[in-house]
Design an enzyme around this catalytic site. Structure first.
Site, PDB file in Angstrom:
ATOM      1  CE  LYS A  68       1.606  10.565   1.165  1.00  0.00           C
ATOM      2  NZ  LYS A  68       0.336  10.030   1.540  1.00  0.00           N
TER       3      LYS A  68
ATOM      4  CE  LYS B 164      -0.753   5.876  -3.163  1.00  0.00           C
ATOM      5  NZ  LYS B 164      -1.791   5.440  -2.023  1.00  0.00           N
TER       6      LYS B 164
ATOM      7  CE  LYS C 229      -2.016   3.493   5.124  1.00  0.00           C
ATOM      8  NZ  LYS C 229      -3.089   3.604   4.261  1.00  0.00           N
TER       9      LYS C 229
END
Ligand code: AQP
Length: 333
Positions: free
Chosen positions: A199, A117, A202
């Site tokens: 994966k 992230k 969002k």
């Protein structure tokens, strides 16, 4: 005497864009086992502050109500579980601070989600993003949770929670139940439609990478039609062909059929038919959820009341655990 049910705790961030990975990897499993467990489900809004909080501030409360309505629309019956908002209980943030003081930074440095992230800009990433797993540990440990039903991407964080609980218990005496991850074999990692080696997420910039829970039928059909597959022909559960494997996994979860029956069903058919059938299965699953969701959003006071009741139900548990942890650490008698 009836045995005490195992307690499960889990949560999702109200960061919008919920997708079928969140649904198939998490929410749908929570709904399926409501009768089996003592259930606590949270909207983890403090976690949603870890990335660009200034961008989110204006919409965060709205997204929290939306996620609560979505939980209910997906089938989380408030008579069978406590549903509440993390920031409504100050105990989460307080316990997180205490746990951070017994968590070596080396443990956090190993967390792969922070690395992915934060990307190349680690120095710019917030301290909150770095310590997010400690807050998650506090969320879980506050309720003396036995098991944490999550998707595979959260496995490492649940393992860290176990390590933190064990360390605290060792240093200060038995305080926390050490929880187990509860990760289903099928659906624990739904992959992105455009790149099935990643994966479904969002925050991916490409909308065509995910099916959002609010997508209209035609959008779902278009997204599926564009899904990446491969240049082979047979339709088989073969993990070395991630695109087809992902589509078949989604179909398996939605149809409830065995793998052998699914392979027989698609024998002699092409990818176009596979994609069309997966799209229709998704439309059939999501349409009633969407209808219930819009009906609930027309009654926001009812949704808020359910969240209020949920917080009232779990508060005594959170207070008791925090009190014990504070006393063990010498903060109060
Ligand atoms: N692709 C997925 N397949 C199966 N399960 C998944 N989950 C997330 N993606 C998949 C599970 O959904 C729950 C909610 O996760 P979260 O909101 O706390 O955030 P996340 O894990 O970071 O999920 P996202 O949607 O992928 O968000 P971003 O893009 O921010 O990383 C968890 O149980 C998770 O395992």
């Amino acid at each position: 005497m009836a045995e005490r049910k195992q307690r499960v705790f889990s949560g999702i961030q109200p960061s919008g864009n919920l997708h079928i990975g969140n649904y198939l990897g998490a929410i749908r499993n929570w709904v399926a086992s409501l009768d089996e467990y003592d259930n606590i489900f949270c909207i983890v809004d403090l976690h949603a502050l870890t990335v660009e909080p200034e961008e989110r501030a204006a919409e965060l409360r709205g997204l929290t109500t939306q996620l609560a309505a979505l939980y209910l629309a997906c089938g989380l019956d408030p008579n069978k579980c406590a549903l509440f908002v993390q920031s409504h209980l100050h105990e989460h943030a307080e316990l997180a601070w205490m746990l951070s003081c017994v968590t070596p930074t080396g443990w956090l440095n190993r967390m792969t989600q922070f690395k992915s992230k934060a990307g190349e800009h680690k120095e710019q990433a917030s301290t909150g993003l770095y310590t997010y797993p400690v807050l998650m540990a506090a969320d879980i440990l506050l309720y003396q949770t036995d098991a944490v039903p999550v998707g595979d991407d959260q496995r490492q964080h649940v393992e860290l929670t176990r390590d933190i609980a064990e360390r605290f218990n060792y240093l200060f005496g038995p305080t926390f139940t050490v929880p187990q991850p509860l990760i289903r074999e099928v659906g624990a990692r739904i992959m992105a439609l455009d790149d099935p080696t990643e994966k479904m997420s969002k925050s991916a910039p490409n909308e065509f990478s995910r099916v959002a829970l609010f997508d209209l039928p035609d959008v779902i059909r278009k997204k599926l039609a564009r899904a990446t597959t491969d240049s082979e022909r047979s339709i088989r559960f073969d993990e070395s062909r991630p695109g087809v494997y992902n589509l078949l996994t989604i179909y398996e979860l939605l149809s409830g059929q065995t793998r052998a029956a699914i392979e027989a069903h698609f024998e002699g058919k092409g990818y176009r038919e596979l994609k069309a059938e997966v799209a229709e299965a998704l439309v059939a699953e999501l349409e009633p959820i969407q209808q219930r969701y819009y009906a609930l959003m027309a009654e926001p006071a009812r949704v808020q009341a359910i969240l209020g009741e949920g917080a009232a139900r779990v508060r005594p548990l959170a207070q008791a655990t925090l009190r014990t942890a504070m006393s063990r650490m010498g903060l109060r008698s």
